[in-house]
Design an enzyme around this catalytic site. Structure first.
Site, PDB file in Angstrom:
ATOM      1  N   ILE A   1       6.548   1.445  49.930  1.00  0.00           N
ATOM      2  CA  ILE A   1       7.410   2.349  49.163  1.00  0.00           C
ATOM      3  C   ILE A   1       7.073   3.818  49.380  1.00  0.00           C
ATOM      4  CG2 ILE A   1       7.930   0.639  47.369  1.00  0.00           C
ATOM      5  CD1 ILE A   1       5.966   2.139  45.551  1.00  0.00           C
TER       6      ILE A   1
ATOM      7  N   PRO B   1      30.043  22.702  33.005  1.00  0.00           N
ATOM      8  CA  PRO B   1      29.412  21.426  32.644  1.00  0.00           C
ATOM      9  C   PRO B   1      30.392  20.269  32.839  1.00  0.00           C
ATOM     10  CG  PRO B   1      29.858  22.748  30.693  1.00  0.00           C
ATOM     11  CD  PRO B   1      30.182  23.609  31.862  1.00  0.00           C
ATOM     12  N   PRO B   2      29.928  19.126  33.303  1.00  0.00           N
ATOM     13  CA  PRO B   2      30.790  17.974  33.583  1.00  0.00           C
ATOM     14  C   PRO B   2      31.172  17.257  32.284  1.00  0.00           C
ATOM     15  CG  PRO B   2      28.523  17.409  33.980  1.00  0.00           C
ATOM     16  CD  PRO B   2      28.507  18.840  33.540  1.00  0.00           C
TER      17      PRO B   2
ATOM     18  N   GLU C   1      28.755  29.555  40.605  1.00  0.00           N
ATOM     19  CA  GLU C   1      29.057  29.227  39.212  1.00  0.00           C
ATOM     20  C   GLU C   1      29.584  27.805  39.081  1.00  0.00           C
ATOM     21  OE1 GLU C   1      30.583  32.305  36.727  1.00  0.00           O
ATOM     22  OE2 GLU C   1      32.074  30.977  35.814  1.00  0.00           O
TER      23      GLU C   1
ATOM     24  N   HIS D   1      25.485  30.771  30.523  1.00  0.00           N
ATOM     25  CA  HIS D   1      26.463  31.551  29.775  1.00  0.00           C
ATOM     26  C   HIS D   1      26.276  31.280  28.290  1.00  0.00           C
ATOM     27  CE1 HIS D   1      29.574  32.275  33.156  1.00  0.00           C
ATOM     28  NE2 HIS D   1      28.403  31.988  33.689  1.00  0.00           N
TER      29      HIS D   1
ATOM     30  N   GLN E   1       2.812   8.384  54.674  1.00  0.00           N
ATOM     31  CA  GLN E   1       2.875   9.589  55.503  1.00  0.00           C
ATOM     32  C   GLN E   1       1.906   9.424  56.659  1.00  0.00           C
ATOM     33  OE1 GLN E   1       1.812  13.007  53.017  1.00  0.00           O
ATOM     34  NE2 GLN E   1      -0.355  12.797  53.477  1.00  0.00           N
TER      35      GLN E   1
END
Lengths: 646, 646
Positions: A484, A68-69, A65, A129, A487
């Site tokens: 940038i 929120p910031p 849980e 929630h 592979q």
């Protein structure tokens, strides 16, 4: 007998008769020809089904849980925490709802947007929630519609704290969580999975423990799918509560809420809010060490571990819910010591999948966004359907434009001063840019002694896989091939390979060698001459910021560069080089020079002009070596180009 | 610049700016995500585009004319001829129209159905002739609608011979081919490519050569796309005609009709019908040898070769149209000597593709019908769309039922007496059936000295690829594992491999080992025990005629067993083992025992009862070894099964 499927032989342990039959009978409903190969059953199940499957399999699980910031910066950090803690394999996370904080808004820090980020960008099953008291039906319906639109599938239905001291029931209003549960079922049918809160000691405002149990039963019978409990301090508290619930006919999963004590003050505050009493034996330990955070945390971890063990050993508990208080260390340690933190190095696909229900069939993406998956998700969020099986022939719908809001996801996690130290307080020419790229590759400190741990195109240090190419990458970056993305080629490694593996076990994964870089027009001219020698073997796309485009891709078709072959499944090809979306990526890749790098410097400063020059004049190049069983020829291509220039 | 694509660099010889741009600009129209990978450009072009592309590339081509056969047996033979002559690479074939023969009906021998077979079952670009005189508009529209429905895309618009001597123009009727051309364009817009006839000597009924040229120009201006000429005997006849056409503004392709003289009588009859005169120099050669068929044919071939060479050398002729008279030898020889018979051993896909426009994106099929592709096409003809890229998750629409009409395609090419010689005049037990299978595999004569060159499940002798497995197949068939389909595993052979290669060059092809067979329930019981040891490695499906089904396929998903990786393209996986369609194949596979084998014998005869017993009691089994890079383990599975039984 037609298409009828009967499973008559129980001799074979794995003739999955149940799965088989149900899948067969569904076939007539879903006539889509490009359905997902179900690499990952999780993507297709609702939360309650996942819970049931884990319980049936005897797998213990956990959930986390968060709240929120308060600030955008804190939000960026929380999202990184989601990524890190998501790696441990939570069954879901949940995000709390604070009516005072405008929780349903579009702010970067709202409950709604944080939950949205967790689902869509971090790929986490998420419960949002929602409280109902003092709100209108329309408000609540609006929130629920928005949640649905954003891809959220689970709601924790709560009453919330009444505003003001003197609270009175409203007629026809939302007075209790059960009203919200009923409303959700009335308005949204079975769309959401619904969770409700249980109080092992009884709700502080309930007439009695028994009355509170009856309220809980009402919530479940109104349509809740499972229960998460308030925190408690003794395992016997929960086990008694659970037995009492079962005794009155509550049969859905009940998940104990675990609160690892992390500090003296947070404990005191939580206790005050929840009106719980801390048992004397715990107070006795804590009071003497109340100023020693580390000691309290160690104690909290020990306590949580022993309580969780007791719960799991009871055989009645299959999952544990952790109140993290947005912190990482204590919860992670408890989970690791319990052995239910499962960092699975094997990924279902080479890239992190999103948990939005719209995207559950998605299994192909262009390689360009490999280091910027959140940006890719953002720019494709408006798509109605996602590629599955094939990318398709130049048929990608439009990518979202580069907007301000989008820069929230673009934003580097490092502050400006740190970036300047890494990328140079003052640039003296293109060569100083080459140096930054080279230091990022080698991991060596730059001339001022700072390590370059991120780049505008890569938020994180070099991937393990890219490390396989380190020596060659260093060589070419030094000379102005500014890589940038890359592979190596892979010719059938086991899908369980710790570095390049992905997908179910027993399979084989493959790759074509890929190299993507910025470079000057002088080098491009030489490169094009060299590429003639490699005409059939190497596909290339070369584009500048103005969109001038040179390619030898046949009919602008996509080129599959990563694929896997698995037992009993169709081929999966999760990444392609797509000529058409390359032009959308190009806009983003060039914009990052300016937005993230040039803007660190004063306008009209030489440093800024150097980056601007590169932005205006360099080309973005990608190369694919189609001959994956042979040694990667791309290094030879670059070598030949340098030779031609000398 | 967004998605704009510009090709600015002409330095690179192969930056296919034309193909690229046009393909790019089409992308917005076709938003399908599962579009075809365009392995084979031919499948996407109309006939007139193919003609233009071949001409632009300087490729010489040929086409072949056939007439509808009189009997069902002759139709079966003609279809085999289509397959054989199709292998030489005609640009198209055409089927003539004889109003007296009910050409638009559903009879096996009608022009309509023969053309339908050529397109759909033989995969040939096909032109259907159609005459208009003495027919109502409704009749003609009906024919054209039917042709369109069947997947025919090209019409040769002809007047046809008026019935009766005294022919009068009908007002508003179809009096000339030009009326038919106009009608097709009015009613069907640009759907059909239209061909019209040209007469190098002028139509016998025309007022003059010049008047006839004007008629031809009218037909072209009414909407015809190209012209095929009546036969002629001297190259200069055609070259003059072509120049005259060009002089009056006819610019579409004009294809010379070539008639290789194949016999004295056929020449005389054709000359009578076409009202042409045979030049004296030809008569002089033929008259003395008129009873020597071989001599006449040799002369005819020589004559045709030298005339075709002259035409091609003129630089004005790009394609040659052959009046085959439904014969194979002479035309094939002329084509081979001209060097335009192009037997390309490389297939675009491992199976023969159909030319129906609905099926042009199709690139995945279940492996079960590998030896019965026409049956697969028949049973899926009602599908609205065809799998492309992925087969999909248990999502195949229903297969057509096994009907009487369908048995036309089922019917073996060999007559009953021959089948009895191959498969046994009298069976004495299951072992005599095992022997038939074994002889088919080994190619050795059976106990009565006859070779077994076909089986109910395989119309043709063993495929070259299956020969790779010959020794093992012989061993297991001897012991009652009656194989009907198999492929070896392949771990990345070049796509140009003469035996297992397919698709464009520069690619790699792969296979999982596959084995499909009928066997007794006793063997199945042992096999299932053995398969437990191979649980993760081997997927199996085992079913009897009643539909009792045993499988370990995960979630009834298809298993890709053939796939290819090509330069600059997405992955192609042309064959899958699909658990759901296996149950449709099962019906067909079991029915073949009865329809093709049991019914050779008298009712209630012991031979018939033996086949009926196998049909009622055996199981159809398929096995896939998923571990394609390792040595095929399926032989070991079978070996272990026999060991367990001993």
């Amino acid at each position: 007998m037609g298409n009828e499927t009967q499973h008559t032989c129980s001799a074979s342990s794995s003739s999955r008769s149940d799965g088989g039959s149900s899948s067969g009978s569904e076939s007539s409903k879903d006539n889509s020809r490009c359905s997902t190969p179900v690499l990952d059953a999780d993507r297709h199940e609702r939360l309650r089904e996942k819970m049931r499957r884990r319980q049936d399999a005897g797998d213990k699980w956990f959930s986390l849980e968060f709240f929120p910031p308060r600030t955008a910066n804190a939000a960026v950090n929380l999202i990184s925490r989601f990524d890190r803690m998501g790696a441990g394999g939570p069954l879901f996370i949940d995000v709390t709802w604070h009516p005072a904080g405008d929780p349903g808004s579009d702010k970067e820090t709202s409950s709604m947007i944080i939950a949205n980020t967790a689902v869509n960008y971090c790929g986490l099953e998420t419960v949002l929630h929602m409280t109902c008291c003092n709100q209108t039906k329309d408000d609540i319906t609006g929130h629920l519609q928005k949640a649905k639109r954003l891809g959220l599938k689970n709601i924790m239905a709560l009453r919330g704290d009444p505003a003001g001291e003197e609270w009175e029931e409203e007629v026809d209003g939302f007075n209790y969580a059960v009203d919200l549960v009923k409303h959700i079922r009335n308005e949204f049918d079975d769309y959401f999975d619904i969770c409700v809160a249980g109080y092992p000691k009884g709700h502080p405002e309930a007439e009695s423990y028994e009355a509170d149990l009856r309220h809980l039963k009402e919530k479940v019978f109104a349509g809740a799918d499972f229960i998460i409990t308030q925190l408690f301090f003794r395992p016997e508290t929960f086990l008694k509560f659970m037995k009492d619930c079962q005794a009155i006919g509550i049969t859905c999963p009940i998940i104990p809420g675990i609160f690892p004590i992390q500090g003296y003050h947070s404990l005191r505050q939580l206790v005050k809010l929840s009106k719980l009493e801390v048992p004397q034996e715990i107070k006795d330990v804590i009071e003497p060490i109340k100023d020693n955070d580390a000691a309290i945390r160690n104690y909290g971890v020990e306590l949580a571990v022993s309580m969780c063990r007791e719960l799991l050993d009871s055989g009645m508990v299959h999952g544990l819910h952790f109140y993290t208080l947005n912190r990482e260390v204590a919860t992670t340690e408890v989970l690791k010591r319990l052995g239910i933190w499962k960092e699975d190095p094997r990924r279902p696909l080479p890239w992190a999948v999103s948990a939005h229900p719209k995207r559950r069939v998605e299994d192909v993406r262009p390689i360009f966004w490999a280091s910027r998956p959140k940006s890719y998700i953002y720019r494709t969020q408006e798509w109605d359907d996602f590629p599955n099986g094939r990318w398709g022939n130049s048929s990608s719908p439009a990518f979202g434009e580069l907007k301000d809001y989008y820069l929230f996801y673009l934003k580097s996690k490092s502050p400006r001063e740190e970036l300047l130290k890494m990328w140079g307080e003052e640039l003296t020419g293109e060569e100083s840019v080459f140096e930054v790229f080279t230091c990022y590759i080698t991991g060596e400190p730059n001339r001022n002694g700072y390590k370059v741990t991120c780049m505008p195109w890569n938020d994180d240090p070099l991937a393990t896989e890219t490390n396989l190419l380190k020596d060659q990458l260093e060589k070419v970056n030094r000379r102005g091939i500014l890589t940038i993305n890359s592979q190596p080629n892979i010719n059938g490694k086991p899908s369980t390979d710790p570095i390049v593996g992905w997908g179910p076990s027993g399979g084989y994964v493959f790759q074509k060698a890929y190299l993507e870089f910025f470079t000057s027009s002088e080098i491009v001219t030489a490169l094009l001459k060299v590429l003639k020698k490699y005409e059939l073997r190497v596909n290339y796309h070369i584009v500048n910021v103005k969109g001038q485009n040179i390619t030898n891709a046949p009919d602008l078709q996509p080129n599959a560069v990563t694929w896997g072959i698995f037992p009993g499944r169709e081929i999966i090809q999760p990444t392609v080089v797509d000529p058409v979306s390359f032009l959308s990526w190009k806009d983003e890749a060039f914009a990052l020079w300016i937005e993230q790098w040039a803007k660190l410097y004063e306008e009209e400063s030489p440093s800024r002009m150097i980056i601007q020059y590169i932005h205006d004049n360099y080309y973005l190049v990608n190369l694919v070596d189609n001959d994956f069983p042979l040694e990667n020829c791309l290094w030879q291509v670059v070598e030949d180009t340098f030779e031609l220039l000398n």
